[in-house]
Write a protein that holds these residues in place. Structure first.
Motif, PDB file in Angstrom:
ATOM      1  N   LYS A 252      42.281  28.965  43.142  1.00 45.86           N
ATOM      2  CA  LYS A 252      41.882  30.279  42.642  1.00 45.86           C
ATOM      3  C   LYS A 252      41.168  30.070  41.308  1.00 45.86           C
ATOM      4  CE  LYS A 252      45.716  32.600  44.961  1.00 45.86           C
ATOM      5  NZ  LYS A 252      46.873  33.510  44.830  1.00 45.86           N
ATOM      6  N   VAL A 253      39.864  30.223  41.347  1.00 43.88           N
ATOM      7  CA  VAL A 253      39.046  29.952  40.162  1.00 43.88           C
ATOM      8  C   VAL A 253      38.219  31.181  39.833  1.00 43.88           C
ATOM      9  CG1 VAL A 253      38.936  27.456  40.548  1.00 43.88           C
ATOM     10  CG2 VAL A 253      37.253  28.948  41.651  1.00 43.88           C
ATOM     11  N   ASN A 254      37.777  31.275  38.584  1.00 42.42           N
ATOM     12  CA  ASN A 254      36.896  32.389  38.232  1.00 42.42           C
ATOM     13  C   ASN A 254      36.195  32.112  36.913  1.00 42.42           C
ATOM     14  OD1 ASN A 254      39.501  33.045  36.824  1.00 42.42           O
ATOM     15  ND2 ASN A 254      38.300  34.763  36.090  1.00 42.42           N
TER      16      ASN A 254
ATOM     17  N   THR B  28      33.348  35.654  39.510  1.00 47.01           N
ATOM     18  CA  THR B  28      32.745  34.334  39.423  1.00 47.01           C
ATOM     19  C   THR B  28      31.255  34.480  39.681  1.00 47.01           C
ATOM     20  OG1 THR B  28      34.756  33.273  40.251  1.00 47.01           O
ATOM     21  CG2 THR B  28      32.734  31.977  40.324  1.00 47.01           C
TER      22      THR B  28
ATOM     23  N   THR C  68      37.216  32.751  44.786  1.00 44.64           N
ATOM     24  CA  THR C  68      36.505  33.015  43.530  1.00 44.64           C
ATOM     25  C   THR C  68      36.570  34.450  43.037  1.00 44.64           C
ATOM     26  OG1 THR C  68      34.422  33.565  44.644  1.00 44.64           O
ATOM     27  CG2 THR C  68      34.838  31.230  44.182  1.00 44.64           C
TER      28      THR C  68
ATOM     29  N   ARG D 147      44.679  31.308  37.362  1.00 43.34           N
ATOM     30  CA  ARG D 147      43.520  30.598  37.876  1.00 43.34           C
ATOM     31  C   ARG D 147      43.751  29.097  37.754  1.00 43.34           C
ATOM     32  NH1 ARG D 147      38.466  31.661  33.687  1.00 43.34           N
ATOM     33  NH2 ARG D 147      39.135  30.276  32.004  1.00 43.34           N
TER      34      ARG D 147
ATOM     35  N   SER E  96      38.740  39.790  38.428  1.00 45.16           N
ATOM     36  CA  SER E  96      38.246  38.447  38.173  1.00 45.16           C
ATOM     37  C   SER E  96      36.928  38.235  38.899  1.00 45.16           C
ATOM     38  CB  SER E  96      39.259  37.405  38.649  1.00 45.16           C
ATOM     39  OG  SER E  96      40.375  37.361  37.796  1.00 45.16           O
TER      40      SER E  96
ATOM     41  N   TYR F 104      43.257  37.870  39.145  1.00 41.05           N
ATOM     42  CA  TYR F 104      43.239  37.750  37.681  1.00 41.05           C
ATOM     43  C   TYR F 104      44.554  37.279  37.080  1.00 41.05           C
ATOM     44  CZ  TYR F 104      45.565  42.319  37.669  1.00 41.05           C
ATOM     45  OH  TYR F 104      46.431  43.348  37.876  1.00 41.05           O
TER      46      TYR F 104
ATOM     47  N   THR G 244      37.615  37.314  33.524  1.00 35.44           N
ATOM     48  CA  THR G 244      38.304  38.515  33.985  1.00 35.44           C
ATOM     49  C   THR G 244      37.973  39.646  33.025  1.00 35.44           C
ATOM     50  OG1 THR G 244      40.096  37.242  34.982  1.00 35.44           O
ATOM     51  CG2 THR G 244      40.542  39.560  34.486  1.00 35.44           C
TER      52      THR G 244
ATOM     53  N   ASN H   3      41.304  26.758  37.166  1.00 34.74           N
ATOM     54  CA  ASN H   3      40.165  26.084  36.541  1.00 34.74           C
ATOM     55  C   ASN H   3      40.565  24.757  35.901  1.00 34.74           C
ATOM     56  OD1 ASN H   3      39.297  28.746  37.062  1.00 34.74           O
ATOM     57  ND2 ASN H   3      37.861  28.715  35.364  1.00 34.74           N
TER      58      ASN H   3
END
Length: 327
Positions: A222-224, A197, A153, A290, A195, A287, A227, A292
């Protein structure tokens, strides 16, 4: 792809675990069983929290992480294990993973990965704070019967003590956003993208990963939330605290490295903080991409404005609590 129907959570009453549980319970109709594993001490010291979990239909299993029989009993009938243990318990997950691999029902394990990408570059393997998580990854990748998901995250975009949007009292040189004093310490030149979360979104991402097994099993997700840069964070804090400029100073990367080296030499508990802040200030986060969209999380995340508003509130509440304890 097998669906998650029964989930067991370690660390459910902790800082991140509470957010994971909140989002799990919001989707509880999608699961047959939600259970938490906790110590008898936690049941006593957090009795109201535990009572609320039970009222929501959560099964509370008491035991000790160091007792293999307790863990084996907790795994019975569980297909997915989610760990939200703190950094001090990271390496203990290796035994939890071994027992999960041997369990007849468990097929999917989420280790406590939330944070910096520990395999970001070739330098990552040598960062001191990454070593225990790297051992956990090696252990789970060596399992015969266990799928995994690593939910990466980046740093938490929250105002709780020590987190990036906090006043970071006592370690301000490692970066600080003090909404009460209206002072900030920015890292490097303040323009490096990082980045973030929010912990709220960590819970959201975790549950969405559970509900999208084809996209998340045996993957590094890899999520966030967003950024941004230190300068952009500061501008949002200024906008939400009256629109006037804050007093601002900077900690250079070289200064951060000096603080980091001195902290490790002195066995200072802040050493990990300095190392992580240096990694982020050097661009060692996620960053560039991601995931998502792979778990339908592209349009449901918190914004920078959301995070700053929440951080200001948390900082104000923290100041009131300090004053209450002193009176």
């Amino acid at each position: 792809m097998a669906q998650c129907k029964s989930v067991l959570v370690f660390g459910a009453t902790g800082l991140v675990g509470t957010h994971i549980m909140r989002h799990l319970l919001a989707k509880k109709a999608r699961f047959d069983r939600i259970a938490v594993f906790t110590s008898r001490n936690t049941v006593e010291t957090k009795s109201e929290v535990v009572a609320q979990l039970k009222a929501e239909g959560v099964e509370v299993i008491c035991g000790e992480l160091t007792n293999a029989d307790d863990v084996k009993h907790a795994y019975e009938g569980i297909d997915t294990v989610v760990s939200a243990v703190g950094r001090n318990m990271i390496e203990r997950q290796i035994e939890l993973i071994r027992l999960a691999d041997e369990a007849t029902s468990v097929s999917w394990f989420f280790p406590s990965e939330y944070g910096t990408d520990i395999e970001f570059s070739s330098k990552s393997a040598h960062e001191v704070p990454h070593q225990k998580k790297l051992k956990v990854r090696a252990a789970i990748r060596g399992c015969q019967n266990l799928d995994y998901s690593f939910l990466v995250t980046g740093p938490y975009g929250d105002g709780d003590p020590g987190l990036y949007f906090s006043s970071n009292t006592g370690a301000e040189e490692a970066g600080s956003f003090d909404a009460t004093a209206r002072e900030a310490v920015l890292l490097g030149d303040g323009n490096v993208p990082i980045s973030f979360t929010t912990m709220n979104d960590v819970g959201k991402f975790l549950v969405l990963a559970l509900l999208h097994p084809a996209a998340s099993r045996n993957k590094v997700l890899k999520v966030n939330s967003f950024t941004t840069t230190d300068h952009e964070i500061l501008a949002e804090f200024e906008a939400q605290t009256g629109g006037t400029s804050w007093r601002t100073r900077y900690t250079s990367i070289d200064k951060l490295k000096d603080l980091e080296a001195a902290a490790w030499t002195a066995s200072n508990p802040l050493a990990t903080l300095f190392t992580l802040r240096r990694i982020w200030a050097e661009g060692g986060t996620l960053y560039r991409q991601r995931d998502n969209h792979n778990i339908d999380a592209e349009h449901v995340v918190d914004t920078l404005a959301d995070a700053v508003a929440a951080a200001i509130l948390v900082q104000a509440q923290g100041e009131k609590e300090v004053k209450r304890k002193l009176t």
